[in-house]
Scaffold this active site. Structure first.
Site, PDB file in Angstrom:
ATOM      1  CB  CYS A  87      31.340 -18.297  -1.698  1.00  0.00           C
ATOM      2  SG  CYS A  87      30.676 -19.979  -1.639  1.00  0.00           S
ATOM      3  CG  HIS A 135      29.606 -19.228  -5.805  1.00  0.00           C
ATOM      4  ND1 HIS A 135      30.752 -19.198  -5.045  1.00  0.00           N
ATOM      5  CD2 HIS A 135      29.534 -18.009  -6.396  1.00  0.00           C
ATOM      6  CE1 HIS A 135      31.352 -18.033  -5.181  1.00  0.00           C
ATOM      7  NE2 HIS A 135      30.627 -17.286  -6.001  1.00  0.00           N
ATOM      8  CG  HIS A 149      34.627 -16.565  -8.695  1.00  0.00           C
ATOM      9  ND1 HIS A 149      33.307 -16.768  -8.972  1.00  0.00           N
ATOM     10  CD2 HIS A 149      35.311 -17.024  -9.764  1.00  0.00           C
ATOM     11  CE1 HIS A 149      33.186 -17.324 -10.165  1.00  0.00           C
ATOM     12  NE2 HIS A 149      34.388 -17.474 -10.666  1.00  0.00           N
TER      13      HIS A 149
END
Length: 171
Positions: A87, A135, A149
């Site tokens: 990410c 994230h 993801h």
């Protein structure tokens, strides 16, 4: 599949931009103080200083466009492209394409750029996610985030509502 995702992303961006311009029109035509709401432009995260109207940055839109070219590529922890991404590497690479150097990790990315409130969120903003900031993705508009993801899930659009927001940054 990739074309469908790109069309959806393009539609979301155009719809978000059109909505922003329609809502911002009255604010641009006002004279006098920026908002009258008691908030300053910097506190709202709006680059227009209009208080709460989220105007995307050209830099962010450029990075979002660059990231969209990676849709469909696999997620791999620690991967820095060009064949697979994690990410933070995807976000770092996308912004590098428009001349912005970002740090490598999500936690470092959470500390740079201009802070933006949720109300000021606009396409192209970097959204650091999860309660621990582990994230990150780029807001694509229409409630979607473009991100790398997890294992088994290719780079693509995911609903922002599935995450907790740690911070939002604009470049």
């Amino acid at each position: 599949m990739r074309r469908k995702v790109l069309r959806r992303l393009a539609f979301g961006f155009v719809a978000s931009l059109a909505t922003t311009l329609v809502l911002a029109g009255p604010a641009w035509s006002q004279t006098g103080s920026a908002s009258g709401s008691g908030e300053s432009g910097s506190a709202s995260g709006s680059s227009s200083g209009s208080g709460g109207i989220p105007l995307p940055s050209a830099t962010g839109i450029g990075a979002l466009t660059a990231a969209a070219t990676q849709i469909g590529k696999p997620y791999e922890w620690g991967a820095t492209g060009p064949h697979a991404w994690d990410c933070s590497a995807l976000v770092q690479w996308a912004f590098r394409q428009v001349g912005v150097t970002l740090p490598r990790t999500t936690w470092e990315q959470a500390k740079v750029g201009m802070p933006v409130t949720f109300r000021g969120l606009a396409p192209g903003d970097v959204v650091v996610l999860n309660g621990d900031g582990s994230h990150v993705g780029i807001y694509a508009g229409m409630g979607q985030i473009l991100d790398a993801h997890a294992a088994g899930v290719p780079v693509g659009l995911h609903p922002l509502r599935e995450f907790d927001i740690f911070t939002i940054r604009r470049f």
